[in-house]
Write a protein that holds these residues in place. Sequence first.
Motif, mmCIF file in Angstrom:
data_model
loop_
_atom_site.group_PDB
_atom_site.id
_atom_site.type_symbol
_atom_site.label_atom_id
_atom_site.label_comp_id
_atom_site.label_asym_id
_atom_site.label_seq_id
_atom_site.Cartn_x
_atom_site.Cartn_y
_atom_site.Cartn_z
ATOM 1 N N ALA A 41 54.405 16.477 -50.769
ATOM 2 C CA ALA A 41 53.013 16.305 -50.336
ATOM 3 C C ALA A 41 52.556 14.878 -50.600
ATOM 4 O O ALA A 41 51.816 14.296 -49.810
ATOM 5 N N SER A 42 53.009 14.305 -51.708
ATOM 6 C CA SER A 42 52.691 12.929 -52.054
ATOM 7 C C SER A 42 53.723 12.453 -53.061
ATOM 8 O O SER A 42 54.360 13.269 -53.742
ATOM 9 N N CYS A 43 53.899 11.151 -53.157
ATOM 10 C CA CYS A 43 54.858 10.610 -54.131
ATOM 11 C C CYS A 43 54.345 9.270 -54.651
ATOM 12 O O CYS A 43 53.578 8.575 -53.978
ATOM 13 N N SER A 44 54.762 8.928 -55.826
ATOM 14 C CA SER A 44 54.329 7.684 -56.451
ATOM 15 C C SER A 44 55.066 6.501 -55.833
ATOM 16 O O SER A 44 56.097 6.662 -55.167
ATOM 17 N N TYR A 45 54.553 5.305 -56.077
ATOM 18 C CA TYR A 45 55.214 4.106 -55.569
ATOM 19 C C TYR A 45 56.592 3.941 -56.198
ATOM 20 O O TYR A 45 57.499 3.392 -55.573
ATOM 21 N N GLU A 46 56.764 4.439 -57.439
ATOM 22 C CA GLU A 46 58.084 4.378 -58.073
ATOM 23 C C GLU A 46 59.105 5.189 -57.287
ATOM 24 O O GLU A 46 60.264 4.795 -57.156
ATOM 25 N N ALA A 47 58.679 6.332 -56.740
ATOM 26 C CA ALA A 47 59.582 7.167 -55.942
ATOM 27 C C ALA A 47 59.775 6.575 -54.542
ATOM 28 O O ALA A 47 60.860 6.684 -53.955
ATOM 29 N N ARG A 48 58.749 5.942 -54.002
ATOM 30 C CA ARG A 48 58.852 5.365 -52.663
ATOM 31 C C ARG A 48 59.893 4.262 -52.592
ATOM 32 O O ARG A 48 60.469 3.999 -51.530
ATOM 33 N N ARG A 49 60.122 3.586 -53.701
ATOM 34 C CA ARG A 49 61.127 2.520 -53.714
ATOM 35 C C ARG A 49 62.527 3.054 -53.416
ATOM 36 O O ARG A 49 63.409 2.301 -53.008
ATOM 37 N N PHE A 50 62.726 4.353 -53.628
ATOM 38 C CA PHE A 50 64.014 4.982 -53.346
ATOM 39 C C PHE A 50 64.059 5.573 -51.930
ATOM 40 O O PHE A 50 65.060 6.175 -51.552
ATOM 41 N N GLY A 51 62.975 5.421 -51.164
ATOM 42 C CA GLY A 51 62.938 5.945 -49.805
ATOM 43 C C GLY A 51 62.260 7.286 -49.673
ATOM 44 O O GLY A 51 62.253 7.875 -48.584
ATOM 45 N N VAL A 52 61.679 7.800 -50.741
ATOM 46 C CA VAL A 52 60.973 9.086 -50.683
ATOM 47 C C VAL A 52 59.666 8.901 -49.917
ATOM 48 O O VAL A 52 58.949 7.913 -50.116
ATOM 49 N N ARG A 53 59.356 9.865 -49.033
ATOM 50 C CA ARG A 53 58.152 9.794 -48.225
ATOM 51 C C ARG A 53 57.468 11.162 -48.135
ATOM 52 O O ARG A 53 58.113 12.194 -48.335
ATOM 53 N N SER A 54 56.193 11.168 -47.812
ATOM 54 C CA SER A 54 55.460 12.423 -47.624
ATOM 55 C C SER A 54 56.075 13.227 -46.486
ATOM 56 O O SER A 54 56.592 12.659 -45.518
ATOM 57 N N ALA A 55 56.000 14.573 -46.621
ATOM 58 C CA ALA A 55 56.510 15.532 -45.630
ATOM 59 C C ALA A 55 58.032 15.609 -45.604
ATOM 60 O O ALA A 55 58.602 16.356 -44.810
ATOM 61 N N MET A 56 58.703 14.892 -46.485
ATOM 62 C CA MET A 56 60.162 14.970 -46.589
ATOM 63 C C MET A 56 60.552 16.218 -47.373
ATOM 64 O O MET A 56 59.887 16.566 -48.356
ATOM 65 N N PRO A 57 61.606 16.947 -46.970
ATOM 66 C CA PRO A 57 62.055 18.091 -47.771
ATOM 67 C C PRO A 57 62.361 17.664 -49.202
ATOM 68 O O PRO A 57 62.941 16.591 -49.433
ATOM 69 N N THR A 58 61.970 18.479 -50.152
ATOM 70 C CA THR A 58 62.158 18.132 -51.562
ATOM 71 C C THR A 58 63.614 17.888 -51.901
ATOM 72 O O THR A 58 63.942 16.979 -52.681
ATOM 73 N N LYS A 59 64.513 18.674 -51.320
ATOM 74 C CA LYS A 59 65.944 18.495 -51.601
ATOM 75 C C LYS A 59 66.404 17.091 -51.210
ATOM 76 O O LYS A 59 67.162 16.445 -51.935
ATOM 77 N N MET A 60 65.946 16.636 -50.058
ATOM 78 C CA MET A 60 66.321 15.293 -49.616
ATOM 79 C C MET A 60 65.737 14.238 -50.544
ATOM 80 O O MET A 60 66.391 13.241 -50.880
ATOM 81 N N ALA A 61 64.485 14.447 -50.975
ATOM 82 C CA ALA A 61 63.827 13.493 -51.865
ATOM 83 C C ALA A 61 64.589 13.362 -53.180
ATOM 84 O O ALA A 61 64.757 12.264 -53.717
ATOM 85 N N LEU A 62 65.077 14.492 -53.701
ATOM 86 C CA LEU A 62 65.804 14.468 -54.968
ATOM 87 C C LEU A 62 67.178 13.815 -54.833
ATOM 88 O O LEU A 62 67.702 13.248 -55.786
ATOM 89 N N LYS A 63 67.762 13.886 -53.644
ATOM 90 C CA LYS A 63 69.019 13.175 -53.419
ATOM 91 C C LYS A 63 68.793 11.668 -53.444
ATOM 92 O O LYS A 63 69.621 10.907 -53.947
ATOM 93 N N LEU A 64 67.659 11.245 -52.899
ATOM 94 C CA LEU A 64 67.332 9.821 -52.888
ATOM 95 C C LEU A 64 66.913 9.331 -54.268
ATOM 96 O O LEU A 64 67.205 8.191 -54.648
ATOM 97 N N CYS A 65 66.213 10.189 -54.989
ATOM 98 C CA CYS A 65 65.684 9.796 -56.308
ATOM 99 C C CYS A 65 65.885 10.941 -57.293
ATOM 100 O O CYS A 65 64.957 11.710 -57.581
ATOM 101 N N PRO A 66 67.110 11.098 -57.838
ATOM 102 C CA PRO A 66 67.431 12.222 -58.737
ATOM 103 C C PRO A 66 66.577 12.256 -59.995
ATOM 104 O O PRO A 66 66.393 13.319 -60.596
ATOM 105 N N GLU A 67 66.033 11.112 -60.413
ATOM 106 C CA GLU A 67 65.257 11.053 -61.654
ATOM 107 C C GLU A 67 63.792 11.430 -61.460
ATOM 108 O O GLU A 67 63.025 11.469 -62.416
ATOM 109 N N ALA A 68 63.412 11.695 -60.235
ATOM 110 C CA ALA A 68 62.008 11.999 -59.959
ATOM 111 C C ALA A 68 61.583 13.304 -60.631
ATOM 112 O O ALA A 68 62.357 14.262 -60.704
ATOM 113 N N LYS A 69 60.358 13.324 -61.099
ATOM 114 C CA LYS A 69 59.783 14.534 -61.677
ATOM 115 C C LYS A 69 58.930 15.205 -60.611
ATOM 116 O O LYS A 69 58.095 14.568 -59.966
#
Length: 385
Positions: A41-69
């Motif tokens: 739904a939303s992500c911090s700028y720290e996560a965006r640096r890894f390519g995470v974006r709004s509306a992205m499936p969570t599984k994909m986001a975690l592959k890009l940024c495994p350390e994300a909370k």
Amino acid sequence: MERAIVHMDLDTFFVSCMRLQHPEMEGIPLIVGGGDRGVVASCSYEARRFGVRSAMPTKMALKLCPEAKIVKGDMELFSRYSNTVTEIIEEKAPIVEKASIDEHYLDITGMDRFHGAYKWTNELAARVTHETGLPISFALSVNKTVSKIATGEGKPKGNLEITAMQVRQFLNPLSIRKIPMVGNATFTLLSRIGIRNIQTLAEMPAQVLQEMIGMNGLELWKKANGIDIRPVEPHRERKSLSTEDTFHQDTTDIHFLRAVLCGMVESLAYQLRQENWLTSTVTVKIRYSNFDTEFKQCTIPYTSADHTLTKTVLELFKKLFHRRMSLRMVGVSFSGLVRGTYQINMFEDTVELMSLYQAMDKIKNRFGANAVMRCNGAFLKPKAL
């Protein structure tokens, strides 16, 4: 007189709200959304640096940024903060349009006679942050389009001013993606013929552009040239969408009544999404056979999701319909509207459910609002069909 239009946008609003409640989350890659099958739904700028974006499936986001909370969103909390910010802005600004849960347009034309418009806006933004703790960006320009694009360019915590003389110089080098009405399909179409920046689009004949992409072509050409005469429309809580049905014969058939209400919700919710509205107030109205009319209303977190609204409407109806008397009419109203495109609860619902909503809306857009509907067979009796 040159217009002075401000666009104010709360930076990573959902993330900022969660961090106010949980300061330990500051500085870490943070994703606000659902579980493994949910979406961002939303992500911090720290996560965006890894390519995470709004509306992205969570599984994909975690592959890009495994350390994300990952944290679950709280729409009640977000709505409360949003309303607080709106109150602060409306107290000071002469004309305010609440464009979405985290965006506002302000028309402060003429205030240069008393204050510097930029200085005044800067002080208002500082007050919002001081009183709520939420970071906010803004841009001041001559119309909505330019100020919105400028806000995006200034984030995070940006505060730009684009005068009338600077509009073309500011817009020209930017990607056409920066224009609010340019989606993926339009960008792909224009890219194929070499139109990738705003200057190239602005220099293209308007008629050719209209022939290429249809009715919106002229509007897109105007925006590329920094032309936008839309007014700032004051936010009015009483604006609503509603419908009601008076029956040919009074009835106490609870299954039929529930089915009618479900159909009303589906129709109104589709209209909300088509017009980019979110509702925060749901009202159910009934009229008995003796013409007594009763209402019941409740406030909910902003939404335009059928299943959330249906549940609320049926709960209100259950509390409202308590007499052993036939009904001649039922009605549903959605009010407390703000602009927004959060079509479903991105914090609890799955990617599959989001895809289902999008597919149903596409079918309705193409073939008509009644082309596909939910089955109310569980509620309908044969005589009601």
